[in-house]
Design a protein around this motif. Structure first.
Motif, PDB file in Angstrom:
ATOM      1  N   GLU A  34       0.829  -1.213   0.000  1.00 48.65           N
ATOM      2  CA  GLU A  34       0.000   0.000   0.000  1.00 48.65           C
ATOM      3  C   GLU A  34       0.863   1.262   0.000  1.00 48.65           C
ATOM      4  OE1 GLU A  34      -3.804  -2.079   2.295  1.00 48.65           O
ATOM      5  OE2 GLU A  34      -2.259  -1.059   3.472  1.00 48.65           O
ATOM      6  N   PRO A  60       6.781  -9.518  -3.677  1.00 51.28           N
ATOM      7  CA  PRO A  60       5.375  -9.071  -3.694  1.00 51.28           C
ATOM      8  C   PRO A  60       4.517  -9.705  -2.601  1.00 51.28           C
ATOM      9  CG  PRO A  60       6.088  -9.619  -5.925  1.00 51.28           C
ATOM     10  CD  PRO A  60       7.203 -10.002  -4.993  1.00 51.28           C
ATOM     11  N   LYS A  71      -5.171 -11.330  -2.927  1.00 46.99           N
ATOM     12  CA  LYS A  71      -3.744 -10.971  -2.961  1.00 46.99           C
ATOM     13  C   LYS A  71      -2.869 -12.193  -2.748  1.00 46.99           C
ATOM     14  CE  LYS A  71      -4.030  -6.181  -1.569  1.00 46.99           C
ATOM     15  NZ  LYS A  71      -5.168  -5.760  -0.739  1.00 46.99           N
ATOM     16  N   ALA A  72      -1.777 -12.268  -3.494  1.00 45.79           N
ATOM     17  CA  ALA A  72      -0.844 -13.384  -3.345  1.00 45.79           C
ATOM     18  C   ALA A  72      -0.123 -13.283  -2.013  1.00 45.79           C
ATOM     19  CB  ALA A  72       0.167 -13.372  -4.493  1.00 45.79           C
ATOM     20  N   VAL A  73      -0.171 -14.346  -1.226  1.00 48.45           N
ATOM     21  CA  VAL A  73       0.554 -14.389   0.043  1.00 48.45           C
ATOM     22  C   VAL A  73       1.181 -15.762   0.217  1.00 48.45           C
ATOM     23  CG1 VAL A  73      -1.068 -12.751   1.099  1.00 48.45           C
ATOM     24  CG2 VAL A  73      -1.387 -15.191   1.462  1.00 48.45           C
ATOM     25  N   GLU A  85       9.446  -9.259 -10.240  1.00 44.83           N
ATOM     26  CA  GLU A  85       8.272  -9.685  -9.470  1.00 44.83           C
ATOM     27  C   GLU A  85       8.379 -11.141  -9.022  1.00 44.83           C
ATOM     28  OE1 GLU A  85       4.893  -8.433  -9.011  1.00 44.83           O
ATOM     29  OE2 GLU A  85       5.539  -6.370  -9.274  1.00 44.83           O
ATOM     30  N   ARG A 113      -2.169  -7.275 -11.327  1.00 40.70           N
ATOM     31  CA  ARG A 113      -1.684  -5.973 -10.858  1.00 40.70           C
ATOM     32  C   ARG A 113      -1.081  -5.130 -11.971  1.00 40.70           C
ATOM     33  NH1 ARG A 113       2.385  -6.536  -7.967  1.00 40.70           N
ATOM     34  NH2 ARG A 113       2.501  -8.794  -7.760  1.00 40.70           N
ATOM     35  N   ARG A 172       5.228  -8.134   0.672  1.00 43.69           N
ATOM     36  CA  ARG A 172       4.713  -6.761   0.681  1.00 43.69           C
ATOM     37  C   ARG A 172       3.190  -6.707   0.837  1.00 43.69           C
ATOM     38  NH1 ARG A 172       8.922  -6.197  -3.315  1.00 43.69           N
ATOM     39  NH2 ARG A 172       7.500  -6.199  -5.098  1.00 43.69           N
ATOM     40  N   HIS A 173       2.507  -7.759   0.436  1.00 39.78           N
ATOM     41  CA  HIS A 173       1.056  -7.797   0.626  1.00 39.78           C
ATOM     42  C   HIS A 173       0.666  -7.949   2.097  1.00 39.78           C
ATOM     43  CE1 HIS A 173       0.149  -9.081  -3.777  1.00 39.78           C
ATOM     44  NE2 HIS A 173      -0.031  -7.799  -3.602  1.00 39.78           N
ATOM     45  N   MET A 174       1.546  -8.486   2.909  1.00 42.39           N
ATOM     46  CA  MET A 174       1.234  -8.745   4.319  1.00 42.39           C
ATOM     47  C   MET A 174       1.992  -7.832   5.274  1.00 42.39           C
ATOM     48  SD  MET A 174      -1.067 -11.146   4.655  1.00 42.39           S
ATOM     49  CE  MET A 174      -0.856 -11.658   6.363  1.00 42.39           C
TER      50      MET A 174
END
Ligand SMILES: Cc1cc2nc3c(=O)[nH]c(=O)nc-3n(C[C@H](O)[C@H](O)[C@H](O)COP(=O)(O)OP(=O)(O)OC[C@H]3O[C@@H](n4cnc5c(N)ncnc54)[C@H](O)[C@@H]3O)c2cc1C
Ligand code: FES
Ligand code: FES
Lengths: 266, 162
Positions: free
Chosen positions: A77, A101, B55-57, B129, B116, A104-106
């Motif tokens: 974000e 990525p 979202k990818a986690v 990425e 994205r 960074r999402h978490m």
């Protein structure tokens, strides 16, 4: 992972209450440091208090040059915030280069600074920006907040709610990532204001993030990469580990500072 | 113990689990969705990537309890009927896998990456990425090719639909 008890906090007050009544509890934000640490049994909190569903901890406000970032705001974000990129592009750039990525999402800014890993990126930004760390109890200047390796001024039951700062006229960040972990082998954040230049270094110090006086002085005279020709940083208090020696890091600091200034000047 | 419930690949699921249960173990051991892999214990390899609320986690770095209430999509949730998802089809077409261990995570990462970047991807961006996904076999070349091809194919489909 050892056994633990999971709690989901609905508000900051709720989180403070839950963590206060836990035997040896830990706040859980993005979990991108805490969960791996628990998996390797280097941490074994009796209780986890999950902050991720607390809306009050989320979001970025930019008004004029004043910036406030909620502690629960993820790296993705921050990286993707157009308003922030306008006033402080170095910070969105920094966030875009944390880990990968999925991390960074978490992962969150609050979790990163609370953890104060000596190779983490955000501590350098906060120190150079002269940011304020806002908690449920008080406001702490970044310079007083980061107190050593993985150490901060936080009390065990204190919750970071936000980070606030005035965006400087210019800022830049350059990191030399460890090729395996992507954490900073050395990272330098420069911020130029009317009243001077601040330069903070992560990944290199024996005692965590610190300000580089010699570089600040040189850049106060001329905010150009060339101003750093011949400037050197003492290796005395720098880290030596399997990745790099203190001397190597001392050299990297100057190289990264030049790149950060070049980035700041656009 | 915690009661968790979530939507996995469009299906409501629930379970009573030890609080320390990782999402990946709930998916694999409780739900039998063994397409999601575990390739490391340091949160670095990306074999376990799933989507949580779009979202990818890394499902090895999240407790199942944290994901309670969320919508989860795993590799098993991508194909529709007998038809492979365009990213799966592209991996097959471009030989984007050898042993296949990293593939579910690669594909889930790729689907997220393409979503994205609606304006398309270039090679440098794809390589950047893929920072969080490790492959021990392919040398990445064909994975990158497959993702670029899938991104094109999906943009083409979106144009046709518009
Ligand atoms: C593969 C990988 C690569 C990474 N690469 C980088 C990198 O390049 N650079 C970098 O800087 N970091 C990196 N990280 C770390 C990442 O940025 C983490 O997200 C961050 O360090 C911790 O944030 P979190 O939200 O995940 O916190 P958590 O892991 O949930 O918590 C970390 C600590 O902070 C405390 N805490 C969390 N929130 C608060 C709060 N609001 N108030 C008080 N205490 C709190 C927790 O109790 C815990 O002690 C990486 C992580 C991984 C797994
Ligand atoms: S299993 Fe390796 S990152 Fe999750
Ligand atoms: S195909 Fe074997 S690890 Fe990637």
């Amino acid at each position: 992972m050892y056994e633990t008890t999971y709690h989901r906090a609905s508000s900051v007050e709720d989180a403070v209450k839950l963590i206060g009544s836990a035997e040896d509890g830990k706040l859980l934000a993005g979990g991108q440091t805490l969960i791996p640490t628990m998996k390797s049994r280097l941490a074994a909190p009796t209780d986890l208090v999950d902050l991720r569903q607390i809306d009050a901890l989320k979001g970025i406000e930019v008004s004029g040059r004043s910036v406030r970032i909620g502690a629960g705001t993820t790296h993705a974000e921050v990286a993707g915030h157009a308003g922030l990129a306008e006033v402080c592009p170095a910070l969105t750039h920094l966030a875009a280069h944390i880990g990968d990525p999925h991390v960074r999402h978490m992962g969150t800014i609050g979790g990163s600074i609370a953890n104060n890993d000596p190779a983490a990126d955000y501590p350098a930004a906060l120190l150079a920006l002269g940011a304020t760390v806002v908690t449920d109890k008080r406001e702490i200047a970044a310079a007083d907040f980061f107190t050593g390796l993985f150490e901060t001024a936080l009390a065990p039951d204190e919750v970071i709610t936000a980070v606030a700062f005035e965006a400087p006229a210019k800022c830049g960040y350059a990191k030399f990532p460890n090729p395996a972990s992507r954490y900073a082998l050395t990272g330098v954040f420069v911020a130029k204001r009317d009243d001077g230049v601040r330069v903070a270094v992560t990944g290199a110090g024996d005692d965590g993030v610190f300000r580089a006086d010699a570089i600040e002085q040189a850049l106060s005279t001329s905010f150009e990469p060339s101003a750093l020709e011949g400037v050197s940083v003492p290796a005395d208090d720098l880290m030596t580990d399997i990745h790099a020696s203190a001397d190597y890091r001392a050299n990297l600091i100057v190289v990264m500072a030049k790149r950060a200034v070049a980035a700041a000047n656009g | 113990m915690s009661d968790v419930s979530m939507v996995v690949n469009g299906r409501n699921v629930s379970g009573s689990l030890e609080d320390r249960t990782l999402l990946v173990h709930f998916l694999r051991d409780t739900l039998g969705l063994t397409g999601t892999h575990v390739g490391c214990d340091t949160s670095q390899c990306g074999a376990c990537v799933v989507h949580v609320d779009g979202k990818a986690v890394k499902s090895c770095t999240m407790l199942a309890a944290q994901a309670s209430g969320a919508e989860v999509v795993t590799i098993e949730g991508l194909a529709e009927g007998g038809e492979l998802h365009p990213v799966q089809a592209a991996f097959k077409e471009h030989h984007g896998l050898q042993c296949g261990f990293c593939t579910p995570g690669m594909i889930m990462a790729a689907v997220d990456m393409i979503a994205r970047h609606p304006d398309g991807l270039d090679e440098a961006t794809v390589r950047d990425e893929l920072e969080g996904n490790i492959c021990r076999c392919t040398g990445y070349h064909n994975i990158v090719k497959a993702i670029l091809a899938a991104s094109e194919a999906m943009a083409g489909k979106a144009r046709q639909a518009a």
